[in-house]
Every structure is written in C-alpha cells, then in structure tokens.
Design a protein around this motif. Structure first.
Motif: not given
Length: 138
Positions: A28-36, A68-79
C-alpha cells in the motif's frame, strides 16, 4: 506493508517514488506532498496574502500528485495521495504516525558541508524523528 512516499517536485523526490513503485509495487503506497504555508518566495505572501498563498500551494500540490499517479501507472502501481500542511519533516512524520505507516521513503538532495548546515535536510529530520524505518533515495 503500508509505505509513505514523501514527494517534492525534485529529481530525488521522483526517484523516491520510482524506487517505491519498482521495489514495492504490491504494498500500500501513499504519496504525500507537504505544503508549507511559511515558505513563500519573491514576496508571494505580501502579494497574495496567507489564504491566497496556501491556495496556490494546494493547487500546485494537486498537479504534482496527479503527475505522481501518472508515473506510478507506468509501473502498474496504485497510489493513494494526500496533501498535508505544515513544516515538511514534522508534517510527514505526523502523517505516518496517524496513518499506521510502516516505512517512509524520501528523496535526498545529497547536500553536504555548509549548504547542508545552512539549508538543513528534510530527509535527515524525517529519519531522526520517524518511529518507523526510513529509506532515503538519491
């Protein structure tokens, strides 16, 4: 295993995402971006105001996470993706604790010497504060 990928719009950040997708595609991969909200450049805070600046940062985060979703799709990886608000290292560690993350993956800019002292290292602060293993990718 639940892994958290901390993503900024940098080559090391993208390398961290690619590493997680390549090496752990079934986790299970969660990608986060921190907004400061305290990080404004070229007088944006004075021009936009705090609410306008935060909204602009959130919009940029949405675009980054869509990529990030688009790049992960290239690896058949759900985020799963999330935008979090706060100082990056602290916000990322807090998110990991609150969401039962088993490992944090983060990119490193590889700064050394004076530039590291002056600019600090988000990756290093995450590694020092996190209660879970941290993988630092260059």
């Amino acid at each position: 295993m639940h892994q958290l990928v901390a993503l900024d719009d940098s080559e090391p950040g993208w390398a961290a995402l690619e590493f997680a997708c390549r090496e752990h595609p079934d986790d299970d991969l969660t990608v986060v971006h921190a907004v400061d909200p305290t990080d404004s450049g070229y007088g944006e805070m004075a021009h936009l105001g705090p609410e306008g600046l935060l909204e602009r940062q959130r919009e940029a985060a949405e675009e980054l996470l869509a990529e990030a979703d688009e790049r992960a799709a290239e690896y058949d990886c759900a985020l799963e993706t999330a935008t979090i608000v706060g100082q990056p290292a602290e916000a990322i560690v807090d998110f990991a604790v609150e969401n039962g993350v088993d490992r944090i993956v983060v990119g490193s800019h590889g700064r050394t010497g004076f530039s590291r002292v002056l600019l600090g290292s988000v990756a290093e602060r995450i590694a020092r504060q996190a209660p879970v293993p941290v993988t630092i990718v260059r």
